[in-house]
Design a protein around this motif. Structure first.
Motif, short mmCIF file in Angstrom:
data_model
loop_
_atom_site.label_atom_id
_atom_site.label_comp_id
_atom_site.label_asym_id
_atom_site.label_seq_id
_atom_site.Cartn_x
_atom_site.Cartn_y
_atom_site.Cartn_z
N LEU A 114 0.83 -1.21 0.00
CA LEU A 114 0.00 0.00 0.00
C LEU A 114 0.86 1.26 0.00
CD1 LEU A 114 -2.83 1.12 0.04
CD2 LEU A 114 -2.87 0.87 2.53
N ARG A 115 1.94 1.22 0.74
CA ARG A 115 2.85 2.37 0.76
C ARG A 115 3.45 2.61 -0.63
NH1 ARG A 115 6.41 4.66 5.10
NH2 ARG A 115 8.09 5.78 4.04
N GLN A 116 3.86 1.54 -1.30
CA GLN A 116 4.41 1.68 -2.65
C GLN A 116 3.39 2.28 -3.60
OE1 GLN A 116 5.85 -2.19 -3.80
NE2 GLN A 116 7.43 -2.24 -2.20
N LEU A 117 2.13 1.85 -3.47
CA LEU A 117 1.07 2.38 -4.33
C LEU A 117 0.88 3.88 -4.09
CD1 LEU A 117 -1.30 2.04 -6.31
CD2 LEU A 117 -2.71 1.32 -4.36
N LEU A 118 0.84 4.29 -2.83
CA LEU A 118 0.63 5.70 -2.52
C LEU A 118 1.83 6.55 -2.93
CD1 LEU A 118 -1.07 5.24 0.97
CD2 LEU A 118 -2.13 6.24 -1.06
N GLU A 119 3.03 6.01 -2.78
CA GLU A 119 4.22 6.75 -3.21
C GLU A 119 4.24 6.92 -4.73
OE1 GLU A 119 7.50 5.73 0.28
OE2 GLU A 119 7.29 4.38 -1.44
N ALA A 120 3.77 5.89 -5.44
CA ALA A 120 3.70 5.99 -6.90
C ALA A 120 2.69 7.05 -7.34
CB ALA A 120 3.33 4.64 -7.50
N MET A 121 1.73 7.34 -6.46
CA MET A 121 0.72 8.36 -6.75
C MET A 121 1.15 9.74 -6.26
SD MET A 121 -2.63 6.09 -5.70
CE MET A 121 -3.83 7.36 -6.14
N GLY A 122 2.39 9.84 -5.78
CA GLY A 122 2.91 11.13 -5.35
C GLY A 122 2.90 11.36 -3.86
N GLY A 123 2.50 10.37 -3.08
CA GLY A 123 2.46 10.52 -1.63
C GLY A 123 3.85 10.50 -1.02
N ALA A 124 4.05 11.31 0.01
CA ALA A 124 5.34 11.36 0.72
C ALA A 124 5.10 11.02 2.18
CB ALA A 124 5.97 12.74 0.58
N ALA A 131 -0.57 4.23 11.34
CA ALA A 131 -1.46 5.37 11.51
C ALA A 131 -1.25 6.38 10.39
CB ALA A 131 -1.22 6.03 12.87
N GLU A 132 0.01 6.69 10.07
CA GLU A 132 0.28 7.62 8.98
C GLU A 132 -0.17 7.04 7.65
OE1 GLU A 132 3.97 10.18 6.98
OE2 GLU A 132 4.40 8.39 8.21
N LEU A 133 -0.01 5.72 7.49
CA LEU A 133 -0.44 5.06 6.25
C LEU A 133 -1.94 5.22 6.03
CD1 LEU A 133 0.53 3.23 3.89
CD2 LEU A 133 -0.06 1.27 5.34
N VAL A 134 -2.73 5.02 7.09
CA VAL A 134 -4.18 5.18 6.98
C VAL A 134 -4.53 6.63 6.69
CG1 VAL A 134 -6.36 5.00 8.25
CG2 VAL A 134 -4.64 3.20 8.47
N LEU A 135 -3.82 7.55 7.32
CA LEU A 135 -4.06 8.98 7.11
C LEU A 135 -3.83 9.35 5.64
CD1 LEU A 135 -4.86 11.03 9.31
CD2 LEU A 135 -2.50 11.82 9.33
N LYS A 136 -2.73 8.86 5.06
CA LYS A 136 -2.43 9.14 3.65
C LYS A 136 -3.45 8.49 2.73
CE LYS A 136 1.56 11.31 4.34
NZ LYS A 136 1.79 12.72 3.97
N ALA A 137 -3.84 7.25 3.05
CA ALA A 137 -4.82 6.56 2.22
C ALA A 137 -6.16 7.29 2.23
CB ALA A 137 -4.99 5.12 2.70
N TYR A 138 -6.55 7.78 3.40
CA TYR A 138 -7.81 8.53 3.50
C TYR A 138 -7.75 9.82 2.69
CZ TYR A 138 -11.75 11.09 5.49
OH TYR A 138 -12.90 11.82 5.65
N SER A 139 -6.59 10.46 2.68
CA SER A 139 -6.46 11.72 1.93
C SER A 139 -6.64 11.51 0.43
CB SER A 139 -5.09 12.35 2.21
OG SER A 139 -4.05 11.62 1.59
N TRP A 141 -8.37 8.42 -0.99
CA TRP A 141 -9.59 7.69 -1.34
C TRP A 141 -10.76 7.97 -0.40
CZ3 TRP A 141 -5.12 4.12 -1.10
CH2 TRP A 141 -4.54 3.92 -2.35
N GLN A 142 -10.58 8.82 0.61
CA GLN A 142 -11.60 9.08 1.61
C GLN A 142 -12.08 7.77 2.24
OE1 GLN A 142 -11.78 11.07 -1.53
NE2 GLN A 142 -10.38 12.23 -0.22
N GLU A 147 -11.21 -0.30 1.50
CA GLU A 147 -11.16 -1.37 0.51
C GLU A 147 -9.72 -1.80 0.22
OE1 GLU A 147 -13.21 -0.02 -2.96
OE2 GLU A 147 -15.03 0.54 -1.85
N TYR A 148 -8.76 -0.95 0.54
CA TYR A 148 -7.36 -1.24 0.24
C TYR A 148 -6.63 -1.88 1.41
CZ TYR A 148 -7.96 1.79 -3.85
OH TYR A 148 -8.39 2.34 -5.03
N PHE A 149 -7.29 -1.97 2.58
CA PHE A 149 -6.61 -2.44 3.78
C PHE A 149 -6.77 -3.95 3.95
CE2 PHE A 149 -7.64 1.90 5.89
CZ PHE A 149 -6.68 2.51 5.09
N ASN A 150 -5.67 -4.62 4.23
CA ASN A 150 -5.67 -6.01 4.67
C ASN A 150 -5.13 -5.98 6.10
OD1 ASN A 150 -5.23 -8.71 5.24
ND2 ASN A 150 -4.39 -9.20 3.23
#
Length: 472
Positions: A114-124, A131-139, A141-142, A147-150
């Motif tokens: 999931l981190r690799q996916l968000l980084e590929a989308m420009g996430g830092a 906790a930070e991972l969920v915060l970034k994912a929410y920013s 996909w709201q 749906e992306y969490f296992n």
């Protein structure tokens, strides 16, 4: 292991002293004492401030949360370090730039992908915490980020952009989430004991307790708990608060009506099951430090230990309990077979009756619900693991039911023999299952077998829910 706490006043003219939040949070210190942090929205402003607690790793970085600070919204988080996210457990939980703030309990097991996916989308990312991972994912996909969490989770996320509080519990309810709405104040946490001091009229939910005793399982039913007024988020459910309105919504559920409609060969089903089992063990163990496994000799723990050992070069540390004074409860025969087959490093403990009773009392306090007798064996195993510096144990629940390992579920297995046109297998199984049983039990099992033969699994499931989990 981790824990969360929170208070929120619906009316922005109301406020509560931070002391209340700190007391809630301290009551679950056993959920994680390696780090803690608080997010505070003072009643006098809309800007969040981050505060340390006495268990914080770096208390000098953020000031301690003052007891007399008046809050409209306050949230706390604490962590027990068990994986490579380590010291980042309670950091990076607030982003003023995004206007998002979170407290999180649980694990995101597909964090790497999931981190690799968000980084590929420009996430830092600033750190490695879930906790930070969920915060970034929410920013990104709201609310669809789930749906992306296992993994397993219970979290509360404040979105300052629209003044909403978003709370969620994982699909199968592994992480608990309790809440109380009292006089326009919303309290939440992982344990009931956090909320009881704020429950004005402490009355037991007697229909709920009767239901528990009827099914011999101390489980919450729907959103009920043993206390009137205290509710729980159901597995696969979200909670939203906006404009002083609270509502819940399911985002995931099983569909029993599909149970009998899936078309798999036995070989395909076995292969898919094995792939899922191996993947679930792999993603839970790859980032986890000080990891072992519980081993009872039953189907679920045996399958996990055997698969886990094949993934490791070193012997897996396993932990087992037995009762020396009760041979009928001694499973060392099966434990030894698994240990010798896998070459794992097994450790044994035999609790006394006095220890078992004390573990039952202690376990009830930690769990906030009465526990079954099995709690004593499990508690002894966990203490044994902790004494060997093992913080996390892999354990299984459900395989005995799936594979018909419990005698009370074998009538479904016998029904399969009848449906498959194998009467000889049925009569052999039925004779073995009925040996030494009273006539009434034999007739009951025969009736259940014939009923299971005639009805699809979805109808059986609905009948059991209606008969066992009855409405008061």
């Amino acid at each position: 292991m981790s824990g969360i706490s929170g208070i929120f006043a619906f009316d922005d003219s109301r406020s509560l002293p931070a002391r209340m939040l700190k007391e809630m949070h301290h009551s679950i210190r056993h959920r994680g004492s390696d780090d803690e942090a608080f997010i505070a929205f003072p009643a006098s402003g809309k800007t969040a401030t981050i505060h340390s607690g006495f268990d914080s790793q770096t208390p000098s970085k953020h000031p301690l949360l003052p007891d007399d600070l008046m809050l409209r919204l306050g949230m706390g988080m604490r962590s027990l370090f068990t994986n490579t996210e380590g010291a980042d457990g309670c950091r990076h939980i607030s982003s003023a730039k995004m206007g998002l703030h979170i407290v999180f309990a649980g694990n995101i097991y597909n964090r790497n992908e999931l981190r690799q996916l968000l980084e590929a989308m420009g996430g830092a990312f600033e750190g490695n915490s879930d906790a930070e991972l969920v915060l970034k994912a929410y920013s990104v996909w709201q609310k669809q980020c789930l749906e992306y969490f296992n993994g397993d989770w219970a979290f509360a996320l404040w979105d300052a952009r629209d003044g909403s509080l978003f709370c969620s519990r994982d699909r199968f309810g592994i992480q608990p989430f309790y809440y109380l709405l009292q006089d326009g104040i919303f309290f939440f946490g992982n344990e009931i004991k956090q909320l009881l001091p704020f429950l004005g009229n402490q009355q037991l939910n007697l229909p709920m307790l009767r239901r528990m005793m009827k099914i011999n399982a101390m489980l919450n039913y729907r959103d009920e708990t043993p206390w009137q007024g205290i509710k729980c988020l159901q597995p696969g459910e979200n909670l939203y608060i906006k404009d002083a309105r609270l509502h819940t919504q399911h985002y995931y559920s099983l569909h029993p009506e599909l149970f009998g409609k899936l078309e798999f060969s036995f070989e395909d089903a076995s292969r898919q099951y094995q792939e899922l089992l191996w993947d679930s063990i792999h993603i839970r163990s790859r980032d986890t430090q000080a990891l072992g496994a519980g081993l009872s000799g039953g189907m679920d723990s045996t399958a996990i230990v055997c698969a886990f050992q094949q993934m490791r070069q070193k012997p897996v540390p396993t932990f087992s309990s037995y009762f020396a004074d009760h041979p009928q409860l001694d499973e060392r025969k099966w434990i030894d077979i698994v240990t010798q087959h896998c070459g794992c490093d097994n450790h044994l403990v035999s609790p006394t009756a006095e220890q078992a009773w004390q573990d039952l009392v202690d376990g009830t306090w930690y769990n906030d619900l009465p526990l079954g007798a099995g709690c004593a064996a499990q508690s002894a195993v966990m203490k044994l693991a902790a004494s060997h510096n093992v913080k996390v144990l892999l354990g299984g629940q459900g395989c005995d039911e799936i594979f018909g390992g419990y005698r009370h579920a074998q009538y479904r297995f016998m029904a399969d023999s009848l449906r498959s046109g194998k009467p000889r297998d049925f009569f052999r199984q039925f004779a073995s299952h009925s040996k030494g049983k009273p006539s009434l039990d034999i007739l009951s099992n025969l009736g259940k077998t014939l009923l299971s033969t005639a009805l699809p699994e979805s109808k059986l499931y609905q009948a059991e829910m209606k008969l066992l989990r009855f409405e008061p």
